[in-house]
Design a protein around this motif. Sequence first.
Motif: not given
Length: 356
Positions: A186, A108, A110, A116
């Motif tokens: 995502p 998860s 970035e 981000t």
Amino acid sequence: MVRRWGRSQPQQAAESDELGPSFSAGPTETQKGAQFSKPESYSRMFRSDGECAGFVSATTPSRMASVGPSVTVPKAMGPHKVSWIEKLGERQFERREALLRLDDPVPSIEKSEAATLYRHCITAYYLRKEGWSKEKIAEKLQRAPGWVTIWWEKPPEEVPRPWDVPKYVADYNLRMLNCGIEPFRPAVLQRRYVTDTAGLYEACAQQMPWRQAVFRRRNYETGGVTVTNIPSSRQDCSYHGLTTGVDPRLDAALARIRHDFNITDPRVYLLNNFYPDGNTSIAPHTHDFWSAILSFGASRVFTVDGHPLLLGDGDLLVIGTQRHAVPKMPEVKDGRVSVSIFWYPENKRDFWPALD
């Protein structure tokens, strides 16, 4: 030099070995008459020291004459010590190591703080349009409510784009936003999405119409794709729609993915890759569409925005515009097949040109 895994900045150079809707459904001149090397016999193993070993295969320049039934050996979830060759740029490579598990979640982190921030700004605008409250958006993005106040009404076109978010990727996600679809979706990982995988790798390796894959280059700034005649290390094949006829379990899994991820694109198609061993790879690249990737056979490192993930037999990974790659793992002697669904989530009508 061996480097323990860590984040590196993405390169601004043109991306290579890019896949996408510009592919040719028929063989190129380079591919016509090509001889392919396929595994002829397999024996599965997994070393007791926890390092990935997998199949040991003998190869032949012709198609497989026969493949015996696969022998399933339970594999521990790990952690497993794995190593791979990371491509950092044109002719820039580095060996890396990590302890990875076959039940790890999707990374998860970035690729940069600026990326981000940009993604969060666009997402905040989208969620406001979807009726989310300021507090709920702040909780989801882990931002202060005051930050949300500044950005959730800011027109996305006015949000500064960082250099490591390519313009074509930003443009695509803004198009998603205008279509009412979540931008910068995502990644989703479902481990063992296909649980009965006995013989599926062998069936795909033997029955799919493999051809010599060639390098494609996507310009990092413009998004333009150039198809070369330079052979890559892997083989590929394509199918119109989501039916292969290879095995009922595979086609059932593809139909389930269509349902689970609401794939409505009438021009959805499959582009599959065959990696005979760990010396075959695909370089880092970014799609401007969505992908659902089923993995069969050997466990291989798959990087998502530069972060390693160990994909196992039967795993499903769904990504949007994350930069991704399958790096070389020279110690792996066994093969892997990826069965990949490519589609545009905004496309609900038939506007694509014919692929044949």
